[in-house]
Design an enzyme around this catalytic site. Structure first.
Site, PDB file in Angstrom:
ATOM      1  N   LYS A 400      25.783 -70.659 101.377  1.00  9.69           N
ATOM      2  CA  LYS A 400      25.747 -69.648 102.435  1.00  9.69           C
ATOM      3  C   LYS A 400      24.476 -69.839 103.250  1.00  9.69           C
ATOM      4  O   LYS A 400      23.382 -69.981 102.698  1.00  9.69           O
ATOM      5  CB  LYS A 400      25.780 -68.245 101.831  1.00  9.69           C
ATOM      6  CG  LYS A 400      25.552 -67.124 102.843  1.00  9.69           C
ATOM      7  CD  LYS A 400      25.343 -65.785 102.165  1.00  9.69           C
ATOM      8  CE  LYS A 400      24.813 -64.760 103.151  1.00  9.69           C
ATOM      9  NZ  LYS A 400      24.511 -63.459 102.520  1.00  9.69           N
ATOM     10  N   TRP A 501      32.065 -62.564 103.912  1.00 15.54           N
ATOM     11  CA  TRP A 501      32.223 -61.156 104.312  1.00 15.54           C
ATOM     12  C   TRP A 501      30.903 -60.444 104.566  1.00 15.54           C
ATOM     13  O   TRP A 501      30.798 -59.238 104.365  1.00 15.54           O
ATOM     14  CB  TRP A 501      33.071 -60.393 103.277  1.00 15.54           C
ATOM     15  CG  TRP A 501      34.255 -61.163 102.819  1.00 15.54           C
ATOM     16  CD1 TRP A 501      35.362 -61.495 103.561  1.00 15.54           C
ATOM     17  CD2 TRP A 501      34.453 -61.764 101.538  1.00 15.54           C
ATOM     18  NE1 TRP A 501      36.236 -62.250 102.821  1.00 15.54           N
ATOM     19  CE2 TRP A 501      35.709 -62.440 101.566  1.00 15.54           C
ATOM     20  CE3 TRP A 501      33.703 -61.785 100.360  1.00 15.54           C
ATOM     21  CZ2 TRP A 501      36.217 -63.128 100.465  1.00 15.54           C
ATOM     22  CZ3 TRP A 501      34.202 -62.470  99.274  1.00 15.54           C
ATOM     23  CH2 TRP A 501      35.446 -63.131  99.331  1.00 15.54           C
ATOM     24  N   HIS A 502      29.909 -61.162 105.058  1.00 16.99           N
ATOM     25  CA  HIS A 502      28.612 -60.551 105.329  1.00 16.99           C
ATOM     26  C   HIS A 502      28.350 -60.446 106.839  1.00 16.99           C
ATOM     27  O   HIS A 502      27.210 -60.554 107.290  1.00 16.99           O
ATOM     28  CB  HIS A 502      27.487 -61.341 104.656  1.00 16.99           C
ATOM     29  CG  HIS A 502      27.577 -61.331 103.168  1.00 16.99           C
ATOM     30  ND1 HIS A 502      26.842 -62.179 102.365  1.00 16.99           N
ATOM     31  CD2 HIS A 502      28.318 -60.571 102.312  1.00 16.99           C
ATOM     32  CE1 HIS A 502      27.135 -61.949 101.086  1.00 16.99           C
ATOM     33  NE2 HIS A 502      28.020 -60.982 101.045  1.00 16.99           N
ATOM     34  N   TYR A 503      29.390 -60.238 107.621  1.00 16.56           N
ATOM     35  CA  TYR A 503      29.227 -60.147 109.064  1.00 16.56           C
ATOM     36  C   TYR A 503      28.466 -58.868 109.428  1.00 16.56           C
ATOM     37  O   TYR A 503      28.522 -57.856 108.727  1.00 16.56           O
ATOM     38  CB  TYR A 503      30.576 -60.221 109.787  1.00 16.56           C
ATOM     39  CG  TYR A 503      31.653 -59.309 109.246  1.00 16.56           C
ATOM     40  CD1 TYR A 503      31.780 -57.997 109.722  1.00 16.56           C
ATOM     41  CD2 TYR A 503      32.565 -59.747 108.283  1.00 16.56           C
ATOM     42  CE1 TYR A 503      32.766 -57.156 109.241  1.00 16.56           C
ATOM     43  CE2 TYR A 503      33.544 -58.907 107.806  1.00 16.56           C
ATOM     44  CZ  TYR A 503      33.653 -57.614 108.287  1.00 16.56           C
ATOM     45  OH  TYR A 503      34.643 -56.783 107.804  1.00 16.56           O
ATOM     46  N   HIS A 504      27.769 -58.904 110.560  1.00 13.48           N
ATOM     47  CA  HIS A 504      26.885 -57.818 110.960  1.00 13.48           C
ATOM     48  C   HIS A 504      26.637 -57.895 112.460  1.00 13.48           C
ATOM     49  O   HIS A 504      27.060 -58.835 113.133  1.00 13.48           O
ATOM     50  CB  HIS A 504      25.553 -57.914 110.199  1.00 13.48           C
ATOM     51  CG  HIS A 504      24.895 -59.262 110.290  1.00 13.48           C
ATOM     52  ND1 HIS A 504      25.280 -60.331 109.480  1.00 13.48           N
ATOM     53  CD2 HIS A 504      23.922 -59.743 111.091  1.00 13.48           C
ATOM     54  CE1 HIS A 504      24.559 -61.397 109.781  1.00 13.48           C
ATOM     55  NE2 HIS A 504      23.725 -61.068 110.762  1.00 13.48           N
TER      56      HIS A 504
END
Length: 569
Positions: A400, A501-504
């Protein structure tokens, strides 16, 4: 007889863990469709009962009257959410009302957003880790109060995992190839190799942000389930009592929401000028709701005939998702069920994590993003089901990218709040992110080749059974043949990119909200969730997002007395 007794005790322990979290203990939960019209007014209306919204509402209820609106249902009693072995099924199984709502970014990457009380903590792989000290200092947060807020969260949802064979081997492999020092078991974000926390306990039972509602004052909070917020209500500034120049700005005074039958409801703030609507609807939901309410790029809003409350061109900008690339590892023996428990935090801005069996069914990357159509994914999943006997013998190592630097945008597709907006993350548009990916994949190659991983890998690739190779090729990717070829590696990163799934972004501090998370240009409206981030904190943001919900900053008593409940955001 002894084994039978042990089995019974295990079942009773499991049942007690599940029953102990049943929604009956929260007397303040109710279905939006069952609520009759009332004249109740609130000090705070929180939109979104997710990772930030639950701790935020619980904290505010200690002093204030709070309404929490959640578009989904409860996580309790749903084994797909609660059990670690159901993790993949929970993400794959989606429909119009499922806890996971599917969307595909305009980059072509398959993704998920939560639709359940507890938000992303009900869907994710469970890894619990704090933000770095650098992140906290840049945010301007009080470190002592941040630590207290993290502890408040950890007392309920964080556990130290018990490493088994695969995770232990990956951990030793990271140390063997030089990801030092060995930081032991810690929630802190430190360069080196560590075992982090997990929101799954030793029985494999998931704990979520919804559990933090145990801190709430039942007499001061109401939680509406299956309540989809349509828009924020604003007063006409010309009719507002002018106490200062700020009173010339639009003031949020309530929201409109619908229940499952489509019936429309209104919730309003009380008359105190300090009361607020707070958006905690996530990186997709919060900017989407601002736009639907008339706050966003003026021309974009006009295209959908949305009355413009305020032209805010930065709403929806800065959308970023940490690119993740996975390498699948065929194993000669079965692997334990484990999600992310160990991480290698490198000095060059890449994080290495692992899971077993492979999570590839949730992040199929065997073809480039543009080719990952729904029909293709369905065909692959059907084939994977037929070959599922190989799944227990397939591990995965994931790289990541920290940050990232690359970013995109979010726009409306229509005016239906139930639908997904359009979002583009522009993965690897900045060469810095691409360089981190290349180095991360090269590091994974060294970990797989380490002596620590010998018992979990085939020494001679030709010994891998052909059906297993086919299974892995459907899931995703083996190591590239030549990781020293820079051009080939960059192509590999772009072609195999997926999400963790760590979108921001979308409502970023300094662009859409100020340092106290107040929406710039309007009164009585804040955003407190991951949409405000300029970058993703730590190796997993959930701990920090929950902590943010606790560190309520800049809130005031209804009487106007300034207080700090914990820490200013």
């Amino acid at each position: 007889m002894e084994n039978e007794l042990l089995a019974i005790v295990s079942v009773l322990l499991l049942l007690s863990a599940v029953v102990g979290a049943q929604p009956g203990k929260f007397t303040f939960l109710q279905e939006a469709s069952s609520s009759a019209s009332s004249n109740e007014e609130y000090d705070y209306i929180v939109v979104g009962g997710g990772t930030a919204g639950c701790p935020l509402a619980a904290t505010l209820s200690e002093k204030f009257k709070v309404l929490l609106l959640e578009r989904g249902g409860v996580p309790y009693g749903n084994p797909d959410i609660e059990r670690i072995e159901m993790f993949v099924h929970n993400l794959v199984w989606t429909n119009a009302t499922s806890p996971a709502q599917a969307f595909i970014s305009e980059d072509g990457v398959i993704n998920r957003r939560p639709r359940v009380l507890g938000g992303g903590t009900c869907l994710n792989a469970g890894f619990y880790t704090r933000a770095s000290q650098e992140f906290i200092q840049k945010a301007g947060w009080d470190e002592k109060l941040v630590d207290e807020s993290y502890s408040w969260v950890e007392n309920v949802v964080a556990f130290a995992p018990e490493l088994k064979q695969w995770q232990s081997a990956v951990r030793r492999g990271l140390l063997e190839v030089g990801i030092l020092p060995d930081n032991g078991v810690t929630y802190d974000h430190l360069i080196g190799t560590k075992t982090g926390g997990s929101i799954f306990d030793s029985n494999g039972h998931r704990h979520t942000a919804a559990d933090l509602l145990k801190y709430a004052n039942p007499s001061s909070i109401k939680v509406m389930l299956h309540a989809t917020t349509n828009k924020i209500l604003f007063t006409d500034s010309s009719l507002t009592l002018r106490l200062s120049a700020d009173s010339e700005r639009p003031r949020a005074y309530g929201v409109v929401y619908t229940d499952t039958s489509g019936m429309e409801h209104r919730a309003v703030l009380n008359s105190n000028p300090r009361s607020e609507v707070i958006l905690s609807a996530g990186a997709l939901g919060s900017p989407q709701l601002l736009m639907l309410s008339g706050i966003g790029p003026e021309e974009h809003l006009k295209a959908f005939k949305i009355p413009v409350v305020m032209n805010a061109p930065n709403v929806g900008q800065g959308m970023a998702d940490n690119p993740m690339n996975a390498i699948f590892v065929p194993s000669p023996k079965p692997l334990e069920v484990s999600l992310v428990e160990v991480v290698g935090i490198t000095s060059f801005g890449s994080f290495i994590e692992s899971a077993s069996p492979a999570l590839g069914i949730t992040m199929i990357s065997s073809v480039p993003p543009p080719l990952r159509t729904p029909s293709f994914i369905q065909a692959v999943q059907n084939q994977l089901q037929e070959m599922s006997s190989y799944l227990p013998r397939t591990g995965v190592l994931m790289e990541k990218v920290d940050g990232p630097v690359s970013s995109g945008y979010l726009k409306l597709r229509n005016t239906d709040p139930h639908d997904n907006p359009a979002v583009r993350f522009n993965y690897f548009s900045d060469p810095q992110d691409l360089n981190k990916c290349v180095q991360g994949i090269q590091l994974i190659e060294r970990v797989i080749g380490s002596s620590s991983m010998t018992s979990f890998t085939y020494v001679n690739p030709e010994e891998i059974p052909e059906p297993m190779l086919k299974f892995v090729s459907l899931l995703g990717n083996l190591l590239p043949l030549d990781t020293s070829n820079r051009i080939a590696m960059e192509t590999f990163c772009r072609a195999t990119v997926t999400t963790i799934w760590h979108y921001h972004g979308g409502c970023q501090v300094g662009r859409v909200v100020d340092d106290s998370h107040r929406v710039i240009g309007v009164n009585n409206l804040r955003v407190i969730d991951g949409s405000t981030f300029l970058s993703s904190p730590g190796t997993n943001p959930q701990a920090t997002v929950m902590m943010m919900g606790r560190q309520v900053y800049g809130c005031e008593y209804p009487q106007g007395t300034w207080i700090k409940l914990l820490i200013s955001i």
